[in-house]
Design a protein around this motif. Sequence first.
Motif, PDB file in Angstrom:
ATOM      1  N   GLY A 134       0.772  -1.225   0.000  1.00 28.89           N
ATOM      2  CA  GLY A 134       0.000   0.000   0.000  1.00 28.89           C
ATOM      3  C   GLY A 134       0.804   1.276   0.000  1.00 28.89           C
ATOM      4  O   GLY A 134       0.240   2.371   0.141  1.00 28.89           O
ATOM      5  N   MET A 135       2.124   1.169  -0.151  1.00 31.66           N
ATOM      6  CA  MET A 135       2.941   2.371  -0.193  1.00 31.66           C
ATOM      7  C   MET A 135       2.952   2.956  -1.605  1.00 31.66           C
ATOM      8  O   MET A 135       2.709   2.264  -2.585  1.00 31.66           O
ATOM      9  N   PHE A 136       3.251   4.216  -1.717  1.00 33.21           N
ATOM     10  CA  PHE A 136       3.362   4.981  -2.971  1.00 33.21           C
ATOM     11  C   PHE A 136       1.992   5.203  -3.611  1.00 33.21           C
ATOM     12  O   PHE A 136       1.498   6.312  -3.630  1.00 33.21           O
ATOM     13  N   PHE A 137       1.400   4.147  -4.200  1.00 34.81           N
ATOM     14  CA  PHE A 137       0.102   4.328  -4.853  1.00 34.81           C
ATOM     15  C   PHE A 137      -0.659   3.012  -4.868  1.00 34.81           C
ATOM     16  O   PHE A 137      -0.106   1.944  -4.612  1.00 34.81           O
ATOM     17  N   ASP A 138      -1.954   3.111  -5.182  1.00 36.19           N
ATOM     18  CA  ASP A 138      -2.850   1.952  -5.235  1.00 36.19           C
ATOM     19  C   ASP A 138      -2.981   1.515  -6.696  1.00 36.19           C
ATOM     20  O   ASP A 138      -3.478   2.263  -7.536  1.00 36.19           O
ATOM     21  N   THR A 139      -2.536   0.306  -7.006  1.00 38.02           N
ATOM     22  CA  THR A 139      -2.548  -0.164  -8.393  1.00 38.02           C
ATOM     23  C   THR A 139      -3.952  -0.436  -8.919  1.00 38.02           C
ATOM     24  O   THR A 139      -4.133  -0.594 -10.126  1.00 38.02           O
ATOM     25  N   THR A 140      -4.936  -0.479  -8.035  1.00 37.44           N
ATOM     26  CA  THR A 140      -6.317  -0.721  -8.492  1.00 37.44           C
ATOM     27  C   THR A 140      -7.032   0.575  -8.859  1.00 37.44           C
ATOM     28  O   THR A 140      -8.161   0.537  -9.340  1.00 37.44           O
ATOM     29  N   GLN A 141      -6.389   1.716  -8.601  1.00 37.37           N
ATOM     30  CA  GLN A 141      -6.996   3.007  -8.884  1.00 37.37           C
ATOM     31  C   GLN A 141      -6.194   3.756  -9.943  1.00 37.37           C
ATOM     32  O   GLN A 141      -5.021   3.481 -10.164  1.00 37.37           O
ATOM     33  N   SER A 142      -6.842   4.695 -10.600  1.00 37.13           N
ATOM     34  CA  SER A 142      -6.166   5.496 -11.620  1.00 37.13           C
ATOM     35  C   SER A 142      -5.045   6.316 -11.000  1.00 37.13           C
ATOM     36  O   SER A 142      -5.221   6.963  -9.952  1.00 37.13           O
ATOM     37  N   LEU A 143      -3.887   6.309 -11.662  1.00 35.67           N
ATOM     38  CA  LEU A 143      -2.759   7.104 -11.181  1.00 35.67           C
ATOM     39  C   LEU A 143      -3.049   8.601 -11.311  1.00 35.67           C
ATOM     40  O   LEU A 143      -2.441   9.407 -10.610  1.00 35.67           O
ATOM     41  N   ALA A 144      -3.985   8.948 -12.193  1.00 32.68           N
ATOM     42  CA  ALA A 144      -4.352  10.351 -12.372  1.00 32.68           C
ATOM     43  C   ALA A 144      -5.108  10.898 -11.164  1.00 32.68           C
ATOM     44  O   ALA A 144      -5.235  12.116 -11.014  1.00 32.68           O
ATOM     45  N   ASP A 145      -5.602  10.007 -10.307  1.00 34.36           N
ATOM     46  CA  ASP A 145      -6.362  10.415  -9.130  1.00 34.36           C
ATOM     47  C   ASP A 145      -5.548  10.289  -7.839  1.00 34.36           C
ATOM     48  O   ASP A 145      -6.092  10.475  -6.749  1.00 34.36           O
ATOM     49  N   GLN A 146      -4.257   9.971  -7.959  1.00 32.23           N
ATOM     50  CA  GLN A 146      -3.423   9.775  -6.777  1.00 32.23           C
ATOM     51  C   GLN A 146      -2.239  10.729  -6.834  1.00 32.23           C
ATOM     52  O   GLN A 146      -1.580  10.866  -7.861  1.00 32.23           O
ATOM     53  N   MET A 147      -1.964  11.377  -5.696  1.00 34.00           N
ATOM     54  CA  MET A 147      -0.982  12.451  -5.682  1.00 34.00           C
ATOM     55  C   MET A 147       0.416  11.936  -5.342  1.00 34.00           C
ATOM     56  O   MET A 147       0.615  11.206  -4.372  1.00 34.00           O
ATOM     57  N   TYR A 148       1.372  12.339  -6.161  1.00 34.07           N
ATOM     58  CA  TYR A 148       2.792  12.086  -5.882  1.00 34.07           C
ATOM     59  C   TYR A 148       3.319  13.159  -4.938  1.00 34.07           C
ATOM     60  O   TYR A 148       4.025  12.880  -3.981  1.00 34.07           O
ATOM     61  N   THR A 149       3.006  14.392  -5.247  1.00 37.93           N
ATOM     62  CA  THR A 149       3.257  15.531  -4.359  1.00 37.93           C
ATOM     63  C   THR A 149       1.966  16.347  -4.316  1.00 37.93           C
ATOM     64  O   THR A 149       0.960  15.982  -4.921  1.00 37.93           O
ATOM     65  N   GLU A 150       2.005  17.479  -3.626  1.00 34.91           N
ATOM     66  CA  GLU A 150       0.815  18.319  -3.546  1.00 34.91           C
ATOM     67  C   GLU A 150       0.391  18.833  -4.917  1.00 34.91           C
ATOM     68  O   GLU A 150      -0.786  19.094  -5.160  1.00 34.91           O
ATOM     69  N   ASP A 151       1.371  18.968  -5.813  1.00 34.72           N
ATOM     70  CA  ASP A 151       1.083  19.574  -7.119  1.00 34.72           C
ATOM     71  C   ASP A 151       1.206  18.605  -8.288  1.00 34.72           C
ATOM     72  O   ASP A 151       1.038  19.012  -9.440  1.00 34.72           O
ATOM     73  N   MET A 152       1.476  17.346  -8.025  1.00 43.65           N
ATOM     74  CA  MET A 152       1.726  16.410  -9.114  1.00 43.65           C
ATOM     75  C   MET A 152       1.103  15.053  -8.812  1.00 43.65           C
ATOM     76  O   MET A 152       1.303  14.500  -7.724  1.00 43.65           O
ATOM     77  N   THR A 153       0.354  14.512  -9.779  1.00 40.77           N
ATOM     78  CA  THR A 153      -0.196  13.166  -9.622  1.00 40.77           C
ATOM     79  C   THR A 153       0.872  12.146  -9.999  1.00 40.77           C
ATOM     80  O   THR A 153       1.895  12.475 -10.624  1.00 40.77           O
ATOM     81  N   TRP A 154       0.599  10.900  -9.665  1.00 39.21           N
ATOM     82  CA  TRP A 154       1.542   9.847 -10.050  1.00 39.21           C
ATOM     83  C   TRP A 154       1.586   9.692 -11.572  1.00 39.21           C
ATOM     84  O   TRP A 154       2.635   9.404 -12.143  1.00 39.21           O
TER      85      TRP A 154
END
Length: 489
Positions: free
Chosen positions: A102-122
Amino acid sequence: MSASKDKIIRKQQIEAGTDKRSIAAAEEAKKRRKSNITYTVVAVVLVVLFAFIFIYNSAFPSRHTTAVTIDGEKYTAAQLNYYYSNSYISFYNNYGSYISYGMFFDTTQSLADQMYTEDMTWRDYFLQSAVDNMTEIQILNKAAEAEGFTLSAEDQASYEEAIASIETSWSDLGYSSLEQYINLNYGKGVDMDLIRQELYRTYVASAYAQHMFEGYEYTTEELDAYYAENADQYDIVSYAYVTDYSGTLDADAVAAAVSGMTEAEFTAYMEENWPDYAPTTLSYAGSSLPESFSAWLLDAARVPGDAAAFSEDDSASVVMFVSRDNNDYNTVSFRHILLQAEDADGDGVSTAEEIAAAADEAQSIYDEWLAGAATEDSFAELANTYSTDGGSNTTGGLYETVTKGEMVEPIDQWLFDEARQPGDTEVLSYEGSYTGTHVVYFVGTDDMTYAQYIADNTMRNDSYSAWMEAQEAAASVTTSHLGMCGKNH
């Protein structure tokens, strides 16, 4: 009105199309014509719509739409998809075990909806990584072309093997076809021709970067001066320490008591007076020392036996300086043949018989070498044939630029024995992280000291990085139609 007159009027109305039946029929025909026109219009719209959907879902737009332009050279959305996917796959290969928790991002969800930083999605992160990679590869390919640089026969063969692996491994990976494998892993527009093209450019870029790296040269004086200036980063510092999180250890008193002792005396003192706190000895390069006491350890005034107490919010530590090594020794190269003892019952421990069997086999191979040409080349052939060391059994058992402490203790001591000479051989056994017997062949002592090797590699990296940064700063990069890219993850 008479009946005959009525007939005459109806006849005239029929002829004129104004009788009730004709009017009704005309209205119905009008409705049918209107309906037919509507159906025709709808049919045309649907054909256009279906054609648009087909084209949108096909590879056509991805292969013909410019997504990135680098110094005037246009790259399609399909090419960007390829590099985007490679960035994602590389990240996943490195951090997949963390991602599964569960670290970094959720592979079952769109990376466009998950934040890498406050201003950037994965998704944005992987797109940017892809563009950066494309830029670097183009810069290197252009420089290689300008110099007339081409792949070596070895690199060309490696490239062809990589392509062959992609073309044949899809079924082993559970895909129904090569096309399905490519589509699911690389996205719209990517096909085998594009992969061949971009992978070849990647190979050229990598080979040319190595060519540049190897082309930088520095004098011995330059290397020595660089290391001396940066010794605090690279010197190896050894220290013994204890840490208390309970608040029961009087760190200041212990530091005062053990100051001037040897490492062994420090351990004995703690066993006698503070048995719950056994000292641990660690060795790190200066750049990797704990921040809380790195400055103290790196102080030029430090001598073995110096001790001090250090406090943090939730702990107190006693630290003893043991030694500082400036890496002023020559690295070595050697070959080996490993016969790892079997573990037939899988309990993690080899039996005495299994250990003896590995030792006997190693001795037999050594005897075979002695009975043959007994050269480095013949040793390398035997290593490729018999060694169980996956890290070297395809390269003749070779390890180069070996540093102190890098190998297991029996080999380390043998390699750095001052009496060691090129061509020396030995059969050495080891029991620890694994159990087995080594046949070792000493290739020789390298010309550089390890300190010079560190300086040489660091200076080469710095020179290459400075060149690449200048090229990237001068490069013109524009992006468009990024919405078509990166949808496959």
